[in-house]
Every structure is written in C-alpha cells, then in structure tokens.
Design an enzyme around this catalytic site. Sequence first.
Site, mmCIF file in Angstrom:
data_model
loop_
_atom_site.group_PDB
_atom_site.id
_atom_site.type_symbol
_atom_site.label_atom_id
_atom_site.label_comp_id
_atom_site.label_asym_id
_atom_site.label_seq_id
_atom_site.Cartn_x
_atom_site.Cartn_y
_atom_site.Cartn_z
ATOM 1 N N GLN A 73 0.841 -1.199 0.000
ATOM 2 C CA GLN A 73 0.000 0.000 0.000
ATOM 3 C C GLN A 73 0.873 1.244 0.000
ATOM 4 O O GLN A 73 1.821 1.338 0.783
ATOM 5 C CB GLN A 73 -0.932 -0.008 1.214
ATOM 6 C CG GLN A 73 -1.951 -1.139 1.185
ATOM 7 C CD GLN A 73 -2.668 -1.321 2.495
ATOM 8 O OE1 GLN A 73 -3.101 -0.351 3.100
ATOM 9 N NE2 GLN A 73 -2.793 -2.560 2.939
ATOM 10 N N GLU A 74 0.536 2.162 -0.890
ATOM 11 C CA GLU A 74 1.265 3.421 -1.028
ATOM 12 C C GLU A 74 0.310 4.579 -0.772
ATOM 13 O O GLU A 74 -0.874 4.508 -1.134
ATOM 14 C CB GLU A 74 1.854 3.530 -2.437
ATOM 15 C CG GLU A 74 2.794 2.382 -2.795
ATOM 16 C CD GLU A 74 3.036 2.227 -4.286
ATOM 17 O OE1 GLU A 74 3.846 1.373 -4.669
ATOM 18 O OE2 GLU A 74 2.391 2.975 -5.085
ATOM 19 N N GLU A 116 4.399 -8.208 2.767
ATOM 20 C CA GLU A 116 4.647 -9.134 3.870
ATOM 21 C C GLU A 116 4.280 -8.498 5.209
ATOM 22 O O GLU A 116 3.701 -9.153 6.079
ATOM 23 C CB GLU A 116 6.120 -9.570 3.875
ATOM 24 C CG GLU A 116 6.523 -10.402 2.675
ATOM 25 C CD GLU A 116 7.048 -9.575 1.502
ATOM 26 O OE1 GLU A 116 7.866 -10.088 0.742
ATOM 27 O OE2 GLU A 116 6.634 -8.385 1.363
ATOM 28 N N CYS A 162 11.741 -6.554 4.267
ATOM 29 C CA CYS A 162 10.773 -7.537 4.753
ATOM 30 C C CYS A 162 11.455 -8.745 5.384
ATOM 31 O O CYS A 162 10.932 -9.339 6.335
ATOM 32 C CB CYS A 162 9.858 -7.977 3.613
ATOM 33 S SG CYS A 162 8.718 -6.671 3.099
ATOM 34 N N CYS A 210 11.986 -8.388 -0.182
ATOM 35 C CA CYS A 210 13.105 -7.447 -0.153
ATOM 36 C C CYS A 210 13.820 -7.554 1.192
ATOM 37 O O CYS A 210 13.341 -8.199 2.135
ATOM 38 C CB CYS A 210 12.614 -6.021 -0.395
ATOM 39 S SG CYS A 210 11.611 -5.352 0.956
ATOM 40 N N HIS A 265 4.654 -2.710 3.035
ATOM 41 C CA HIS A 265 5.075 -3.827 2.188
ATOM 42 C C HIS A 265 4.081 -4.979 2.347
ATOM 43 O O HIS A 265 3.440 -5.128 3.392
ATOM 44 C CB HIS A 265 6.476 -4.285 2.572
ATOM 45 C CG HIS A 265 7.546 -3.268 2.306
ATOM 46 N ND1 HIS A 265 8.706 -3.562 1.625
ATOM 47 C CD2 HIS A 265 7.631 -1.951 2.640
ATOM 48 C CE1 HIS A 265 9.468 -2.479 1.546
ATOM 49 N NE2 HIS A 265 8.841 -1.496 2.160
#
Length: 296
Positions: free
Chosen positions: A94-95, A108, A136, A133, A106
């Site tokens: 979510q941004e 995860e 995470c 990444c 993120h």
Amino acid sequence: MKNTIIKGLTDLVEQKRDNLIRQVVVQLEAQGYKAVLEQATVQQFCRQFALSPVEFALRCLPVAACYALTPISQFNVGAIAIGQSGSFYFGANQEFVAASMQQTVHAEQSAISHAWLAGEKAIAHMVVNYTPCGHCRQFMNELNSAERLKIHLPHSQNNLLHNYLPDAFGPKDLNIQNVFFDGQSHPFNYQGHDPLIRAAVEAASQSYAPYSQAFSGVALQLGELIICGRYAENAAFNPTFLPLQSALNYQRLQGLIDVKVRRVVMAEAKADLTSLPMTQSLAGAHLGLDIEYISL
C-alpha cells in the site's frame, strides 16, 4: 476504494477463467471482502482441489494482490501469511499519495500485521508472489517463528527465512526474549469513558516496542465501528511498523475501505522516540484529519 478491490477481483476472475480463483472470490464476497480464509475454509478448498495448503496459497496470490493500493508504482504485490492455526491472512502493498515513501506498507508487513491484529499466535509460512526485499526479511526476522518460518514463491518453495537472511541480526542479539507475536501486555490506564480513546490505549498496551519502550496504538472511528493498529519495532529499527499504517492496513483487509474515518486517536507512552510526527503527516495526507493524541 473498496470498488477498486471489487473491480480488481472481478477482472481477475474474467481474465484467469480459473474455477479455484472464482470460488475464492465468491467466498470473499460472501464475507464482505474480509481478506482472510479461516482454517476450516482452507481445508475445504484443499480437499476440493486436491492441494496442500501451500499449493492453495500460491494459487491465491493473484487474489491477495487485488488488495494492493499502488497509485505511485502501479506494481501490486500479494502475500499470504499462513498462521499456526492454518488460517490464511491476505496482505498487499500500500502506497499513500502526498506522504513520505517510508509510510509505504510492504505486502509481507501487511499480511503479518493482519494476522497479529486478528489474534494469530505465530506465522508458519509466508507465501508471496515476488522475492521478499531486505526490509521484509528483517521484519520477518523479529517473529517468534523466525527460526522455522518458511518462504514460498511461485518459482521456489520451502525455503527457510534464514536462507534469505544468513548470519541474521535480530532480537536475541539484543537479549530480547519476548519477541514479536509473543503476548505483549503493558498496563496503561485510562479512566475516561470515550471508547475510541480506550481502544487506542488498549492497542498501545499490546504493542511491541522492546527497543524504545515507545509503546503506541491507534484507533480509527468508522461510524459505529472501531479499527485499531499497533506499533511493532524491529532490531534493525528501520523496518519498524507504525500504528496508523497498521490500522489503515487492517481497515482495508477487513473490507471496510469505503467506510469514512471520522476520528483518529493515538495513544503513546512517553519515551525518547515518538511516532507522532509521521502519524500526523499520514493522517493529514490520507485522511484529511488531525490526530487526537494521548500521552501515556
């Protein structure tokens, strides 16, 4: 908007022409788009389609990705945390427009926080459609199940987290014994009668802040409903998850994204660190609201 989630799921069913995905979407629709599959439902699907839980979760990843909010990157990541109970907790990235990049959730983190707020006691498997990444990997290393947590990707399954994070630095290096997903109880008292403040204080009492002691929680008023979020720290500090991010994520995954948030209360213990400035920034940018701040 919830309608964008519904449209994404509808488009997915039409594009995939996959009976399993269609039936999962029907199940989500029946439960108001609450993005969780209880253990009994998971078992039912696994029997019906002759799949293991991990195989079933891998097939569900495109469904999880429909819960993403990506106005900036347009890159949707879906994740499913499989709890020790056997239930599936969906998550997605979510941004937030007009907020700093550090506010991004993120996938995860989304799935793990979802499971935590839902009362799950440990995560057994993380299933995700792209390789986690470094952020995470470090976040997952805080879990009470980190030593045995398995990561499953479409192209590679049954990998221990520590295969992705060798020679890891984590809470045990800092002598933290009661780690993320272990029970947290920090007795903060609220003598008033405002249920939203009470909920924020209770969220703070269950938050995870062994490094800073800056225990904090957020409560959102959605009509008659209250959604809470909890602060969760990390040994590396940077993957720390703020309580408003946690609450907004849970709101989305509960299928309540179209219910307007009327009030935001943040309760926070006095410490050398504070999440207040970033919380105020995100509340203003994403919700157009001021924070009601309670110092514990």
